[in-house]
Write a protein that holds these residues in place. Structure first.
Motif, PDB file in Angstrom:
ATOM      1  N   VAL A   6     -27.558  24.853  58.417  1.00 48.59           N
ATOM      2  CA  VAL A   6     -26.464  24.909  60.005  1.00 48.59           C
ATOM      3  C   VAL A   6     -26.384  25.774  60.748  1.00 48.59           C
ATOM      4  CG1 VAL A   6     -24.153  23.497  60.962  1.00 48.59           C
ATOM      5  CG2 VAL A   6     -25.100  23.371  58.688  1.00 48.59           C
ATOM      6  N   THR A   7     -27.233  26.886  61.951  1.00 46.33           N
ATOM      7  CA  THR A   7     -26.944  27.797  62.473  1.00 46.33           C
ATOM      8  C   THR A   7     -26.322  28.459  63.711  1.00 46.33           C
ATOM      9  OG1 THR A   7     -28.286  27.412  64.161  1.00 46.33           O
ATOM     10  CG2 THR A   7     -29.285  27.814  62.318  1.00 46.33           C
ATOM     11  N   ASP A   8     -25.141  27.312  63.496  1.00 48.08           N
ATOM     12  CA  ASP A   8     -24.394  27.413  64.743  1.00 48.08           C
ATOM     13  C   ASP A   8     -22.862  26.365  63.904  1.00 48.08           C
ATOM     14  OD1 ASP A   8     -25.352  24.608  64.437  1.00 48.08           O
ATOM     15  OD2 ASP A   8     -24.778  24.149  66.808  1.00 48.08           O
ATOM     16  N   ALA A   9     -22.661  26.590  62.405  1.00 50.71           N
ATOM     17  CA  ALA A   9     -22.065  26.222  61.737  1.00 50.71           C
ATOM     18  C   ALA A   9     -20.428  27.117  62.742  1.00 50.71           C
ATOM     19  CB  ALA A   9     -21.318  25.984  60.384  1.00 50.71           C
ATOM     20  N   ARG A  24     -34.564  31.234  56.137  1.00 52.43           N
ATOM     21  CA  ARG A  24     -34.893  30.302  56.257  1.00 52.43           C
ATOM     22  C   ARG A  24     -36.413  30.246  56.984  1.00 52.43           C
ATOM     23  NH1 ARG A  24     -33.728  25.814  61.283  1.00 52.43           N
ATOM     24  NH2 ARG A  24     -34.805  27.801  62.027  1.00 52.43           N
ATOM     25  N   ASN A  25     -37.092  30.607  58.212  1.00 52.96           N
ATOM     26  CA  ASN A  25     -38.156  31.083  58.617  1.00 52.96           C
ATOM     27  C   ASN A  25     -38.940  31.299  57.464  1.00 52.96           C
ATOM     28  OD1 ASN A  25     -36.730  29.590  60.660  1.00 52.96           O
ATOM     29  ND2 ASN A  25     -36.450  31.402  62.147  1.00 52.96           N
ATOM     30  N   GLN A  26     -38.665  32.422  57.560  1.00 51.38           N
ATOM     31  CA  GLN A  26     -40.072  33.187  56.408  1.00 51.38           C
ATOM     32  C   GLN A  26     -40.415  32.194  55.119  1.00 51.38           C
ATOM     33  OE1 GLN A  26     -38.264  37.156  55.933  1.00 51.38           O
ATOM     34  NE2 GLN A  26     -38.340  37.596  57.594  1.00 51.38           N
ATOM     35  N   VAL A  27     -38.724  31.493  54.270  1.00 58.48           N
ATOM     36  CA  VAL A  27     -39.813  30.916  53.748  1.00 58.48           C
ATOM     37  C   VAL A  27     -40.061  29.713  53.514  1.00 58.48           C
ATOM     38  CG1 VAL A  27     -37.969  30.279  51.219  1.00 58.48           C
ATOM     39  CG2 VAL A  27     -36.994  32.213  52.148  1.00 58.48           C
ATOM     40  N   TYR A  28     -39.401  29.236  53.718  1.00 55.58           N
ATOM     41  CA  TYR A  28     -40.004  27.397  54.540  1.00 55.58           C
ATOM     42  C   TYR A  28     -41.857  27.821  55.013  1.00 55.58           C
ATOM     43  CZ  TYR A  28     -36.069  25.200  54.515  1.00 55.58           C
ATOM     44  OH  TYR A  28     -35.048  23.762  54.227  1.00 55.58           O
ATOM     45  N   SER A  29     -41.596  28.797  55.556  1.00 59.54           N
ATOM     46  CA  SER A  29     -42.787  28.775  56.411  1.00 59.54           C
ATOM     47  C   SER A  29     -43.942  29.659  55.107  1.00 59.54           C
ATOM     48  CB  SER A  29     -43.508  30.263  57.599  1.00 59.54           C
ATOM     49  OG  SER A  29     -42.382  31.593  57.595  1.00 59.54           O
ATOM     50  N   THR A  30     -43.713  30.631  54.353  1.00 53.72           N
ATOM     51  CA  THR A  30     -44.732  30.717  53.189  1.00 53.72           C
ATOM     52  C   THR A  30     -44.747  29.589  52.155  1.00 53.72           C
ATOM     53  OG1 THR A  30     -43.811  33.194  53.772  1.00 53.72           O
ATOM     54  CG2 THR A  30     -44.555  33.004  51.262  1.00 53.72           C
ATOM     55  N   THR A 267     -12.969  21.485  55.542  1.00 50.24           N
ATOM     56  CA  THR A 267     -12.997  21.981  56.489  1.00 50.24           C
ATOM     57  C   THR A 267     -12.648  23.161  55.572  1.00 50.24           C
ATOM     58  OG1 THR A 267     -10.578  20.624  56.411  1.00 50.24           O
ATOM     59  CG2 THR A 267     -12.589  19.428  58.269  1.00 50.24           C
ATOM     60  N   ASP A 268     -12.628  23.469  54.494  1.00 51.67           N
ATOM     61  CA  ASP A 268     -11.141  25.038  54.378  1.00 51.67           C
ATOM     62  C   ASP A 268     -13.004  25.647  53.634  1.00 51.67           C
ATOM     63  OD1 ASP A 268     -12.072  23.380  52.175  1.00 51.67           O
ATOM     64  OD2 ASP A 268     -10.706  24.231  51.156  1.00 51.67           O
ATOM     65  N   THR A 269     -14.217  25.961  53.440  1.00 50.39           N
ATOM     66  CA  THR A 269     -15.301  26.665  54.161  1.00 50.39           C
ATOM     67  C   THR A 269     -14.972  28.310  54.203  1.00 50.39           C
ATOM     68  OG1 THR A 269     -16.851  25.614  55.416  1.00 50.39           O
ATOM     69  CG2 THR A 269     -16.342  24.666  53.790  1.00 50.39           C
ATOM     70  N   THR A 270     -15.541  29.211  53.949  1.00 49.42           N
ATOM     71  CA  THR A 270     -15.332  30.577  54.176  1.00 49.42           C
ATOM     72  C   THR A 270     -16.859  30.700  54.357  1.00 49.42           C
ATOM     73  OG1 THR A 270     -15.777  31.242  51.951  1.00 49.42           O
ATOM     74  CG2 THR A 270     -14.099  31.165  52.844  1.00 49.42           C
ATOM     75  N   CYS A 271     -17.364  31.983  55.446  1.00 50.16           N
ATOM     76  CA  CYS A 271     -18.657  31.980  55.367  1.00 50.16           C
ATOM     77  C   CYS A 271     -19.155  32.679  54.385  1.00 50.16           C
ATOM     78  CB  CYS A 271     -18.554  33.383  56.971  1.00 50.16           C
ATOM     79  SG  CYS A 271     -18.922  33.316  58.374  1.00 50.16           S
ATOM     80  N   SER A 272     -19.059  33.016  53.814  1.00 49.01           N
ATOM     81  CA  SER A 272     -19.514  33.299  52.605  1.00 49.01           C
ATOM     82  C   SER A 272     -20.268  32.248  51.702  1.00 49.01           C
ATOM     83  CB  SER A 272     -18.658  34.027  51.595  1.00 49.01           C
ATOM     84  OG  SER A 272     -17.448  33.883  51.191  1.00 49.01           O
ATOM     85  N   GLU A 273     -19.294  31.492  52.153  1.00 48.78           N
ATOM     86  CA  GLU A 273     -19.848  30.099  51.438  1.00 48.78           C
ATOM     87  C   GLU A 273     -21.025  28.754  52.074  1.00 48.78           C
ATOM     88  OE1 GLU A 273     -15.459  29.020  48.907  1.00 48.78           O
ATOM     89  OE2 GLU A 273     -15.793  28.590  50.602  1.00 48.78           O
ATOM     90  N   LEU A 274     -20.745  29.160  52.980  1.00 46.61           N
ATOM     91  CA  LEU A 274     -21.550  28.430  53.956  1.00 46.61           C
ATOM     92  C   LEU A 274     -22.989  29.077  53.635  1.00 46.61           C
ATOM     93  CD1 LEU A 274     -21.930  26.217  56.583  1.00 46.61           C
ATOM     94  CD2 LEU A 274     -21.327  27.941  57.788  1.00 46.61           C
ATOM     95  N   ILE A 275     -23.004  30.566  53.961  1.00 47.22           N
ATOM     96  CA  ILE A 275     -24.635  31.109  53.806  1.00 47.22           C
ATOM     97  C   ILE A 275     -25.575  30.690  52.294  1.00 47.22           C
ATOM     98  CG2 ILE A 275     -25.064  33.789  53.582  1.00 47.22           C
ATOM     99  CD1 ILE A 275     -23.762  34.163  55.777  1.00 47.22           C
ATOM    100  N   MET A 277     -24.431  28.209  50.490  1.00 43.08           N
ATOM    101  CA  MET A 277     -24.955  27.126  50.116  1.00 43.08           C
ATOM    102  C   MET A 277     -26.022  27.125  51.338  1.00 43.08           C
ATOM    103  SD  MET A 277     -24.671  23.911  48.681  1.00 43.08           S
ATOM    104  CE  MET A 277     -22.969  24.027  48.329  1.00 43.08           C
ATOM    105  N   GLN A 278     -26.009  27.329  52.583  1.00 43.35           N
ATOM    106  CA  GLN A 278     -27.564  27.608  53.613  1.00 43.35           C
ATOM    107  C   GLN A 278     -28.781  27.651  52.586  1.00 43.35           C
ATOM    108  OE1 GLN A 278     -25.884  29.805  57.292  1.00 43.35           O
ATOM    109  NE2 GLN A 278     -24.859  27.381  57.423  1.00 43.35           N
ATOM    110  N   LYS A 279     -28.736  28.970  51.982  1.00 41.02           N
ATOM    111  CA  LYS A 279     -29.786  28.837  50.993  1.00 41.02           C
ATOM    112  C   LYS A 279     -29.950  28.870  50.212  1.00 41.02           C
ATOM    113  CE  LYS A 279     -29.118  33.923  52.801  1.00 41.02           C
ATOM    114  NZ  LYS A 279     -29.064  35.530  52.318  1.00 41.02           N
TER     115      LYS A 279
END
Length: 345
Positions: A6-9, A24-30, A267-275, A277-279
């Protein structure tokens, strides 16, 4: 439940988190490129051997053949994903291919799980109930089971055909393979629980029960029976490969997907948690797609006579080449005819 990032979270404190698009782009494409090459080679070779030696067919052979077809159909759509991520998350292949690419990945994922379960049941019956196995397990019944698996998985995976490409006004790009908006998370939580039980937990329990029965039967064999190690060795190899596939590919993805969907509803997530989770989404989805590379190991190390089939196929090709060379040596080169133009009188 297609998961990328979610790039615009926007966080609850209205701050914008850093994007992981480059990661994301590097890992997925490779990863998808490597999976495509290995999957096409391994499953293509396996399918060729299985088709060429179809006269040696068995119920286990039927399941291997269908598993190889499922893997090939999946890896053939992965180059579309590679193009998407190489282009930094911009889709140019149209809505139909967007839907089919998402659909094919999940059809392969769940067909693989069910075909592995069917192969495990087949091996269980052969070792634990060898007499009944001769009557219960036949090629025709194996084909019916495969048809049932294909129909069941293709129909139950149809929700993945519902979401296609969409235009993102923020990035001014056409998107595919993107996660749902927060308003659709509750519906996906319900779908995830159903698919988790039906497509992962249930077949995994069947596999574990079969393997427990196989190990118990092998340990209780008499010393004379243990000398006939061929069937037991193939069963142990299958147990190791299937369990490793589940532990590496299937389990991390399903556990992380469940955690991720519950995470999105918070709704109480932090930036570090979001990043983080995304990775983790990126890594586990790549591992799930990599199951297509592990299945050829199942054919080679556990398939009934697969290495013998491969050897006999290689010998037949070699003998044909030798016969062709001998025929050319005997007949000699064909002289070229000189066609002279006919002169008019």
């Amino acid at each position: 439940m297609e998961q990328t990032n979610v790039t615009d979270a926007v966080m609850s404190n209205s701050t914008l988190c850093p994007s992981i698009d480059d990661f994301r782009n590097q890992v997925y494409s490779t990863s998808y490129s490597l999976i495509t090459v290995l999957g096409l080679f391994g499953n293509g070779l396996a399918l060729m051997v299985l088709i060429k030696t179809y006269n040696q067919s068995s119920p286990f052979h039927v399941y291997m053949l269908n598993l190889a077809v499922s893997d090939l159909l999946c890896v053939m759509t992965l180059p579309l994903r590679v193009l998407y991520y190489v282009r930094k998350g911009e889709w140019h292949q149209g809505d139909f291919l967007c839907r089919i690419s998402s659909y094919a990945l999940y059809v392969n994922l769940y067909c693989s799980i069910y075909f592995m379960a069917a192969m495990s049941v087949t091996r269980f019956l052969a070792i634990v109930f060898p007499v009944q196995n001769m009557r219960l397990v036949t090629e025709n019944r194996a084909r019916l089971v495969c048809v049932g698996i294909w129909v069941f998985i293709c129909l139950s995976s149809s929700p993945f055909l519902m979401s296609g490409q969409h235009f993102d006004p923020i990035t001014n790009k056409t998107k595919c393979f993107e996660p749902p908006h927060k308003k659709g998370v509750q519906k996906l939580l319900t779908l995830n629980m159903v698919s988790l039980v039906l497509f992962f937990i249930l077949p995994f329990l069947v596999i574990l029960i079969c393997y427990a029965g196989i190990v118990r039967a092998l340990l209780s064999r008499t010393q004379a029976a243990r000398r006939q190690r061929d069937t037991g060795t193939k069963a142990i190899r299958m147990i190791v490969i299937v369990l490793l596939t589940f532990l590496i590919s299937f389990m991390p993805y399903h556990v992380q997907r469940t955690i991720h969907l519950n995470f999105l509803s918070r709704t109480d997530t932090t930036c570090s948690e979001l990043i983080a989770m995304q990775k983790s989404v990126v890594v586990t989805l790549c591992l799930a797609a990599a199951n297509s590379c592990f299945d050829p190991l199942l054919y080679f190390f556990s398939g009934e006579g697969f290495r013998n089939r491969l050897s006999s196929l290689r010998q037949s090709v070699s003998s044909r080449k030798q016969r062709t060379a001998r025929m050319r040596a005997v007949t000699g080169p064909v002289p070229e005819e000189n066609h002279q133009p006919v002169k008019a009188s």
